[in-house]
Write an enzyme that holds these catalytic residues in place. Sequence first.
Site, PDB file in Angstrom:
ATOM      1  N   HIS A   1      -4.831   1.530   7.240  1.00 13.04           N
ATOM      2  CA  HIS A   1      -3.424   1.840   6.937  1.00 13.04           C
ATOM      3  C   HIS A   1      -2.771   2.330   8.224  1.00 13.04           C
ATOM      4  CE1 HIS A   1      -4.580   2.804   2.502  1.00 13.04           C
ATOM      5  NE2 HIS A   1      -3.929   1.661   2.523  1.00 13.04           N
TER       6      HIS A   1
ATOM      7  N   GLU B   1       0.819  -1.219   0.000  1.00 12.67           N
ATOM      8  CA  GLU B   1       0.000   0.000   0.000  1.00 12.67           C
ATOM      9  C   GLU B   1       0.851   1.266   0.000  1.00 12.67           C
ATOM     10  OE1 GLU B   1      -3.683   0.100   0.286  1.00 12.67           O
ATOM     11  OE2 GLU B   1      -3.482  -1.956  -0.443  1.00 12.67           O
TER      12      GLU B   1
ATOM     13  N   CYS C   1      -3.184  11.121   3.689  1.00 13.98           N
ATOM     14  CA  CYS C   1      -3.479  10.238   2.544  1.00 13.98           C
ATOM     15  C   CYS C   1      -3.266  10.972   1.237  1.00 13.98           C
ATOM     16  CB  CYS C   1      -4.942   9.805   2.551  1.00 13.98           C
ATOM     17  SG  CYS C   1      -5.453   8.892   3.981  1.00 13.98           S
TER      18      CYS C   1
HETATM   19  O1  SUG Z   1      -7.846   3.002  -0.108  1.00 16.56           O
HETATM   20  N1  SUG Z   1     -10.626   5.150  -0.058  1.00 16.56           N
HETATM   21  C1  SUG Z   1      -9.186   4.974   0.067  1.00 16.56           C
HETATM   22  C2  SUG Z   1      -8.630   5.894   1.113  1.00 16.56           C
HETATM   23  C3  SUG Z   1      -7.137   5.872   1.119  1.00 16.56           C
HETATM   24  C4  SUG Z   1      -6.548   6.537   2.327  1.00 16.56           C
HETATM   25  N2  SUG Z   1      -5.161   6.501   2.262  1.00 16.56           N
HETATM   26  C5  SUG Z   1      -4.320   6.461   3.316  1.00 16.56           C
HETATM   27  N3  SUG Z   1      -4.736   6.124   4.521  1.00 16.56           N
HETATM   28  N4  SUG Z   1      -3.086   6.688   3.117  1.00 16.56           N
HETATM   29  C6  SUG Z   1      -8.851   3.515   0.397  1.00 16.56           C
HETATM   30  O2  SUG Z   1      -9.581   2.902   1.180  1.00 16.56           O
HETATM   31  C7  SUG Z   1     -12.799   4.803  -1.109  1.00 16.56           C
HETATM   32  C8  SUG Z   1     -13.371   4.837  -2.496  1.00 16.56           C
HETATM   33  C9  SUG Z   1     -14.843   4.650  -2.547  1.00 16.56           C
HETATM   34  O3  SUG Z   1     -15.407   3.993  -1.670  1.00 16.56           O
HETATM   35  O4  SUG Z   1     -15.463   5.152  -3.527  1.00 16.56           O
HETATM   36  C10 SUG Z   1     -11.296   4.633  -1.081  1.00 16.56           C
HETATM   37  O5  SUG Z   1     -10.738   4.018  -1.979  1.00 16.56           O
END
Ligand code: SUG
Length: 448
Positions: free
Chosen positions: A253, A177, A374
């Site tokens: 994460h 990730e 993020c």
């Molecule tokens: O991978 N949300 C992302 C958020 C990423 C956050 N990143 C970090 N913590 N670094 C994920 O879960 C949601 C998309 C949706 O539901 O339409 C999404 O992909």
Amino acid sequence: MSNHASREYNFDGLVGPSHNYAGLSFGNVASFNNVKSTSNPREAALQGLEKMRTLALRGFGQAILPPQARPNLRLLRQIGFGGSDADVIAKAYKAAPEVLACAYSASPMWTANAATVSPGADTADGRTHFTVANLNNKLHRAQEHVQTERTLRAIFRDQAHFAVHAALPQTPAFGDEGAANHIRLCGGHGARGVEVFVYGREEFSRAAPAPVRFPARQTLEASKAVARLHGLEERRTVYLQQDPAVIDAGVFHNDVISVGNADVLFYHEHAFIDERCALDALRGAMRAVDTELRTVRVPAAAVPVRDAVSSYLFNSQLLSKPDGRMALVVPQECRENAAVAHYLDDLMASGGPIDELICFDLRQSMRNGGGPACLRLRVALSDAQAAAMHQGVIMNETLYVRLVAWVNRHYRDRLAPSDLADPQLAIEVNTALAELSTLLGLPDLYEF
Ligand code: SUG
């Protein structure tokens, strides 16, 4: 090549025109809670740009990573939807609306998941190394690596300074990730550092603990592969396991429960599986870089894990200021949560390394589980490296004004799930991105 005149650049993801709420991320509480609500892509992009502009004006190194072309028609054709582009979209909407939502996801905006980055000071060959994250735990994210690699190669083209590695094998054993599960600790951004890889599970050890409710996205095997590719020194590399119980509480994460910057680790007491062992390992490794670790520990009694998850206190950016103190960049949800707001008041009064709060409204991204941290990928660069990267993505007032005008010209201010069926949306997105690639001086950025 790794001189000490070094600066950290935050590469923020520019939110794409198809930003929407599709509930695609099982284990990410916000994504799940806001499924099928109506988004505002224009507001999302402007909120992100406002953060970039404010931090650039404060003198922090700031750049952007562009959005990706959507919908991913190649993905839809690969799974059997044929005909014209409009046919493909119509058929996918009817037969597999969730997959169409994946093909339309603006998830590359969360660039902390674009890659893991090791600055030249840490690597065997003195170049800055990037390993593109494969993000294979979720379909909508697993498609990102192709364009991410292309984008990073376009910006960090000079192979005398940069090495961009393709994503790890696309299989759960190597679930990776990117920087969201990586912390770099050091005396200063240009100095040799300790690289900390935080993983959720081990593929090849049945005995190792793992979460039971939600998926652990990062494996130890992936973390070790990235460290090898980057040529990191073993004694300055630490692997820590995230507490499976907090993954099950929505910490998908590590950057939802801890963040590090320079010699400071800001973390929740339940971040790691064994707090004392984790700190011992970090302190031991820090001896190799002659730097003392400073910790800012948040006890559950002050901020329960569920408040950390809902406010995104730890998904903050910890930024070094010229005076040696640090600013914490938090989402406004931190002000709205009583326990967190109280904790932050105490933190500011504590006389510790963090003496300033910078708060942003990032609600559009937060509703999908993406906070300030993020939204950015950290890249510490020497002066020579900074001069060698593509200059058109560096945030300044001129670029900000151009991007705001571009967003206002092309983005919708509402996107409901049914809008993804509209073939006109695909045309709008690609028209916008074609113009963006010219605006950024990267004419070959996309493979339309
Ligand atoms: O991978 N949300 C992302 C958020 C990423 C956050 N990143 C970090 N913590 N670094 C994920 O879960 C949601 C998309 C949706 O539901 O339409 C999404 O992909």
